[in-house]
Every structure is written in structure tokens, then in C-alpha cells.
Design a protein around this motif. Structure first.
Motif, PDB file in Angstrom:
ATOM      1  N   ALA A 196      18.074  -3.003   2.244  1.00  0.00           N
ATOM      2  CA  ALA A 196      18.560  -3.684   3.457  1.00  0.00           C
ATOM      3  C   ALA A 196      18.858  -2.717   4.597  1.00  0.00           C
ATOM      4  CB  ALA A 196      19.795  -4.533   3.147  1.00  0.00           C
ATOM      5  N   ARG A 197      18.184  -1.584   4.611  1.00  0.00           N
ATOM      6  CA  ARG A 197      18.359  -0.620   5.708  1.00  0.00           C
ATOM      7  C   ARG A 197      17.184  -0.612   6.672  1.00  0.00           C
ATOM      8  NH1 ARG A 197      22.668  -0.852   2.373  1.00  0.00           N
ATOM      9  NH2 ARG A 197      24.246   0.695   2.924  1.00  0.00           N
ATOM     10  N   GLY A 198      16.244  -1.520   6.503  1.00  0.00           N
ATOM     11  CA  GLY A 198      15.165  -1.655   7.467  1.00  0.00           C
ATOM     12  C   GLY A 198      13.925  -0.838   7.187  1.00  0.00           C
ATOM     13  N   LYS A 199      13.785  -0.324   5.962  1.00  0.00           N
ATOM     14  CA  LYS A 199      12.613   0.513   5.652  1.00  0.00           C
ATOM     15  C   LYS A 199      11.308  -0.246   5.813  1.00  0.00           C
ATOM     16  CE  LYS A 199      13.946   1.367   1.512  1.00  0.00           C
ATOM     17  NZ  LYS A 199      15.141   0.488   1.624  1.00  0.00           N
ATOM     18  N   THR A 200      11.228  -1.431   5.222  1.00  0.00           N
ATOM     19  CA  THR A 200       9.980  -2.206   5.292  1.00  0.00           C
ATOM     20  C   THR A 200       9.672  -2.604   6.734  1.00  0.00           C
ATOM     21  OG1 THR A 200      10.260  -3.029   3.037  1.00  0.00           O
ATOM     22  CG2 THR A 200       8.823  -4.303   4.490  1.00  0.00           C
ATOM     23  N   TYR A 201      10.688  -2.955   7.486  1.00  0.00           N
ATOM     24  CA  TYR A 201      10.506  -3.300   8.901  1.00  0.00           C
ATOM     25  C   TYR A 201       9.935  -2.106   9.667  1.00  0.00           C
ATOM     26  CZ  TYR A 201      11.694  -4.685  13.679  1.00  0.00           C
ATOM     27  OH  TYR A 201      11.641  -4.986  15.018  1.00  0.00           O
ATOM     28  N   ILE A 202      10.509  -0.919   9.439  1.00  0.00           N
ATOM     29  CA  ILE A 202      10.036   0.289  10.107  1.00  0.00           C
ATOM     30  C   ILE A 202       8.594   0.585   9.701  1.00  0.00           C
ATOM     31  CG2 ILE A 202      10.330   2.805  10.225  1.00  0.00           C
ATOM     32  CD1 ILE A 202      13.366   2.301   9.919  1.00  0.00           C
ATOM     33  N   GLY A 203       8.309   0.453   8.401  1.00  0.00           N
ATOM     34  CA  GLY A 203       6.962   0.727   7.915  1.00  0.00           C
ATOM     35  C   GLY A 203       5.926  -0.193   8.542  1.00  0.00           C
ATOM     36  N   ARG A 204       6.241  -1.472   8.635  1.00  0.00           N
ATOM     37  CA  ARG A 204       5.298  -2.417   9.227  1.00  0.00           C
ATOM     38  C   ARG A 204       5.089  -2.143  10.711  1.00  0.00           C
ATOM     39  NH1 ARG A 204       7.678  -7.918   6.354  1.00  0.00           N
ATOM     40  NH2 ARG A 204       6.716  -7.593   4.301  1.00  0.00           N
ATOM     41  N   LYS A 205       6.163  -1.846  11.413  1.00  0.00           N
ATOM     42  CA  LYS A 205       6.039  -1.543  12.845  1.00  0.00           C
ATOM     43  C   LYS A 205       5.193  -0.293  13.071  1.00  0.00           C
ATOM     44  CE  LYS A 205       8.400  -4.817  14.885  1.00  0.00           C
ATOM     45  NZ  LYS A 205       7.773  -5.727  15.880  1.00  0.00           N
ATOM     46  N   LEU A 206       5.435   0.736  12.266  1.00  0.00           N
ATOM     47  CA  LEU A 206       4.637   1.956  12.383  1.00  0.00           C
ATOM     48  C   LEU A 206       3.163   1.676  12.106  1.00  0.00           C
ATOM     49  CD1 LEU A 206       6.874   4.672  10.653  1.00  0.00           C
ATOM     50  CD2 LEU A 206       6.106   4.681  13.031  1.00  0.00           C
ATOM     51  N   SER A 207       2.909   0.910  11.050  1.00  0.00           N
ATOM     52  CA  SER A 207       1.534   0.594  10.686  1.00  0.00           C
ATOM     53  C   SER A 207       0.839  -0.197  11.784  1.00  0.00           C
ATOM     54  CB  SER A 207       1.506  -0.180   9.369  1.00  0.00           C
ATOM     55  OG  SER A 207       0.190  -0.528   9.022  1.00  0.00           O
ATOM     56  N   ASN A 208       1.520  -1.203  12.309  1.00  0.00           N
ATOM     57  CA  ASN A 208       0.935  -2.017  13.384  1.00  0.00           C
ATOM     58  C   ASN A 208       0.611  -1.167  14.606  1.00  0.00           C
ATOM     59  OD1 ASN A 208       1.136  -4.317  11.821  1.00  0.00           O
ATOM     60  ND2 ASN A 208       3.042  -5.005  12.748  1.00  0.00           N
ATOM     61  N   TYR A 209       1.528  -0.274  14.949  1.00  0.00           N
ATOM     62  CA  TYR A 209       1.330   0.553  16.139  1.00  0.00           C
ATOM     63  C   TYR A 209       0.172   1.527  15.938  1.00  0.00           C
ATOM     64  CZ  TYR A 209       2.254   3.862  19.904  1.00  0.00           C
ATOM     65  OH  TYR A 209       2.134   4.669  20.996  1.00  0.00           O
ATOM     66  N   LEU A 210       0.140   2.190  14.790  1.00  0.00           N
ATOM     67  CA  LEU A 210      -0.924   3.162  14.545  1.00  0.00           C
ATOM     68  C   LEU A 210      -2.294   2.490  14.497  1.00  0.00           C
ATOM     69  CD1 LEU A 210       0.836   5.441  11.904  1.00  0.00           C
ATOM     70  CD2 LEU A 210       0.305   6.007  14.280  1.00  0.00           C
ATOM     71  N   ASN A 211      -2.373   1.325  13.848  1.00  0.00           N
ATOM     72  CA  ASN A 211      -3.645   0.597  13.821  1.00  0.00           C
ATOM     73  C   ASN A 211      -4.053   0.155  15.216  1.00  0.00           C
ATOM     74  OD1 ASN A 211      -4.772   0.263  11.005  1.00  0.00           O
ATOM     75  ND2 ASN A 211      -2.671  -0.376  10.631  1.00  0.00           N
ATOM     76  N   TRP A 212      -3.074  -0.195  16.039  1.00  0.00           N
ATOM     77  CA  TRP A 212      -3.356  -0.568  17.424  1.00  0.00           C
ATOM     78  C   TRP A 212      -3.944   0.615  18.194  1.00  0.00           C
ATOM     79  CZ3 TRP A 212      -0.851   1.056  22.066  1.00  0.00           C
ATOM     80  CH2 TRP A 212      -1.232   0.336  23.218  1.00  0.00           C
ATOM     81  N   LEU A 213      -3.508   1.828  17.843  1.00  0.00           N
ATOM     82  CA  LEU A 213      -4.054   3.029  18.479  1.00  0.00           C
ATOM     83  C   LEU A 213      -5.431   3.398  17.941  1.00  0.00           C
ATOM     84  CD1 LEU A 213      -0.954   5.425  18.575  1.00  0.00           C
ATOM     85  CD2 LEU A 213      -1.831   3.981  20.415  1.00  0.00           C
ATOM     86  N   GLY A 214      -5.880   2.680  16.909  1.00  0.00           N
ATOM     87  CA  GLY A 214      -7.173   2.992  16.325  1.00  0.00           C
ATOM     88  C   GLY A 214      -7.086   3.951  15.154  1.00  0.00           C
ATOM     89  N   ILE A 215      -5.880   4.185  14.658  1.00  0.00           N
ATOM     90  CA  ILE A 215      -5.661   5.065  13.509  1.00  0.00           C
ATOM     91  C   ILE A 215      -5.515   4.190  12.274  1.00  0.00           C
ATOM     92  CG2 ILE A 215      -4.126   6.785  12.478  1.00  0.00           C
ATOM     93  CD1 ILE A 215      -3.310   7.507  15.399  1.00  0.00           C
ATOM     94  N   VAL A 216      -6.362   4.394  11.296  1.00  0.00           N
ATOM     95  CA  VAL A 216      -6.386   3.536  10.108  1.00  0.00           C
ATOM     96  C   VAL A 216      -5.144   3.807   9.260  1.00  0.00           C
ATOM     97  CG1 VAL A 216      -7.716   2.819   8.108  1.00  0.00           C
ATOM     98  CG2 VAL A 216      -8.899   3.628  10.156  1.00  0.00           C
ATOM     99  N   CYS A 217      -4.271   2.818   9.168  1.00  0.00           N
ATOM    100  CA  CYS A 217      -2.991   2.987   8.482  1.00  0.00           C
ATOM    101  C   CYS A 217      -2.720   1.787   7.582  1.00  0.00           C
ATOM    102  CB  CYS A 217      -1.857   3.145   9.502  1.00  0.00           C
ATOM    103  SG  CYS A 217      -0.212   3.298   8.763  1.00  0.00           S
ATOM    104  N   ARG A 218      -2.046   2.037   6.466  1.00  0.00           N
ATOM    105  CA  ARG A 218      -1.708   0.967   5.530  1.00  0.00           C
ATOM    106  C   ARG A 218      -0.369   1.265   4.859  1.00  0.00           C
ATOM    107  NH1 ARG A 218      -5.233  -0.662   0.136  1.00  0.00           N
ATOM    108  NH2 ARG A 218      -3.664  -2.004  -0.799  1.00  0.00           N
ATOM    109  N   VAL A 219       0.398   0.205   4.602  1.00  0.00           N
ATOM    110  CA  VAL A 219       1.696   0.325   3.931  1.00  0.00           C
ATOM    111  C   VAL A 219       1.522   0.020   2.446  1.00  0.00           C
ATOM    112  CG1 VAL A 219       4.064  -0.537   3.782  1.00  0.00           C
ATOM    113  CG2 VAL A 219       2.942  -0.342   6.023  1.00  0.00           C
ATOM    114  N   PHE A 220       2.127   0.853   1.605  1.00  0.00           N
ATOM    115  CA  PHE A 220       2.123   0.641   0.162  1.00  0.00           C
ATOM    116  C   PHE A 220       3.565   0.384  -0.277  1.00  0.00           C
ATOM    117  CE2 PHE A 220      -1.695   2.834   1.186  1.00  0.00           C
ATOM    118  CZ  PHE A 220      -2.644   2.340   0.311  1.00  0.00           C
ATOM    119  N   ASN A 221       3.872  -0.901  -0.463  1.00  0.00           N
ATOM    120  CA  ASN A 221       5.222  -1.321  -0.785  1.00  0.00           C
ATOM    121  C   ASN A 221       5.394  -1.416  -2.302  1.00  0.00           C
ATOM    122  OD1 ASN A 221       7.200  -3.739  -1.429  1.00  0.00           O
ATOM    123  ND2 ASN A 221       7.824  -2.922   0.548  1.00  0.00           N
TER     124      ASN A 221
END
Length: 201
Positions: A69-94
Motif C-alpha cells: 500500500a505504498r504505491g509501488k504498482t501505481y509507480i510501476g504502471r506510470k513509469l511503464s506507460n510513460y516510457l512506452n509513450w516515448l517509444g521505449i519498450v517497457c513492461r511491468v513484472f508484478n
């Protein structure tokens, strides 16, 4: 003594190298900005980062760390979305998702106890499977991988580091810290209670 140049002197949106400093004949410290290492591309950070990853064949592993409940998954998804938006292939492994797929949701509290050998082995297996898939993903063309789990013990972090280094990957650990009890309670109500682990409870 003169102050460093204002941030507006850098190319818009760039991340410059630190300014160099020298001492003048009068004893004053003078700051001189360094030229950005990526030249004109610094004005377009998404190109600078993306081209750097392509040109140098860079692979990045971001490892999230923190209590529930400290926001790790939220941070991971936001980072992934942003990097993919920049054209950098990124994926979250939960790791939690792997655990639910492998062993099912709605486990009792005993399953998560460090004293329960069966539960500990199962949770470790889920962490191993997520890490193995992450490595295969990077070796298969992925550029950035985000490993999402609590990773709250030194033993677990050392294990992740060692496993990554076996594949010539250097992990970057990102810790999410929250001591605001009100915020933690809101996070629990907003996310944990809607998790498959608590469905129907």
C-alpha cells in the motif's frame, strides 16, 4: 561569487551535466555550463533517451521496493506507460500477479507468514518465475523491465542483483516510502480491497 546559470539556459526539457567551476584571478568562483552530451537532441528528451537505448543496446531493470500500500504498482504502471509513450519498450513484472496465477488468489494469512514453509516456497517460486520471464523479455528485445514486488529484505534484493548480473544486467532499486497513515489507509481502500485476493470478503 557568481551564482550558477539559471535552469532556463539549458535546452528545454533536457537533463544537463553539472556545471563546471573555476576560480578567477579575483578569487570569485565562476560557473560554466557544460555542453549536453547528446547535443541538439537534448531539446527532445524522448529522442535522447530512446536513441541512447537503441544506439548502446542498453537494457534497464528497475526494481521497486516498499511495504504494501505504498504505491509501488501505481509507480510501476506510470513509469511503464510513460516510457512506452516515448517509444521505449517497457513492461511491468508484478510478482503478486504471478502468485495468483500459479497458486490462486484468496490465500489465508498463514500463506504469507515467513514461518510457513509451504507458503514461503510458493511465494519464492512466484518471484523466481517473474524474474526469469523478465530476463527472457529483455533478452528477446525488451528495453526496460520493471520488477514489482515488496523486495523489502536485503536477502531478496541481493538475490535479484545477483541474478540480474548473471545476465549482465545492473538493477536500479526504487524505494517508495509513505509514513502518512491517512494516505496508507486510502491506498488500502482504493486498491487492496478491490484486489482478487480479497474478492468477496
Amino acid at each position: 561569487m557568481t551564482s550558477p546559470p539559471p535552469s532556463s539556459s539549458w535546452p528545454p526539457g533536457s537533463i544537463p551535466d553539472p556545471p563546471t567551476a573555476s576560480v578567477s584571478e579575483t578569487g570569485e568562483i565562476e560557473f560554466r555550463p557544460r555542453k549536453h552530451r547528446y547535443g541538439n537532441r537534448a531539446a527532445q528528451p524522448q529522442l535522447a533517451v530512446g536513441e541512447m537505448l537503441h544506439e548502446e543496446n542498453t537494457k534497464m531493470v528497475l526494481v521497486l521496493v516498499g511495504l504494501p500500500a505504498r504505491g509501488k504498482t501505481y509507480i510501476g504502471r506510470k513509469l511503464s506507460n510513460y516510457l512506452n509513450w516515448l517509444g521505449i519498450v517497457c513492461r511491468v513484472f508484478n510478482v503478486g500477479m504471478y502468485r495468483r496465477i500459479l497458486f490462486g488468489a484468496k490465500q489465508d494469512s498463514k500463506f504469507f507468514s515467513s514461518e510457513d514453509e509451504t507458503g514461503s516456497r510458493a511465494r519464492w517460486h512466484a518471484a523466481e518465475q517473474a524474474l526469469e520471464d523478465m530476463v527472457q523479455y529483455l533478452e528477446g528485445g525488451g528495453q526496460v523491465a520493471i520488477y514489482d514486488a515488496t523486495n523489502s529484505t536485503k536477502e531478496r534484493r541481493n538475490w535479484i542483483r545477483d541474478r540480474c548480473r548473471e545476465h549482465f544486467l545492473e538493477p536500479l532499486f526504487i524505494e517508495s516510502i509513505c509514513t502518512d497513515c491517512t494516505m496508507i489507509e486510502k491506498n488500502i481502500l482504493a486498491t487492496k480491497l478491490h484486489s482478487p485476493d480479497y474478492e468477496g470478503i
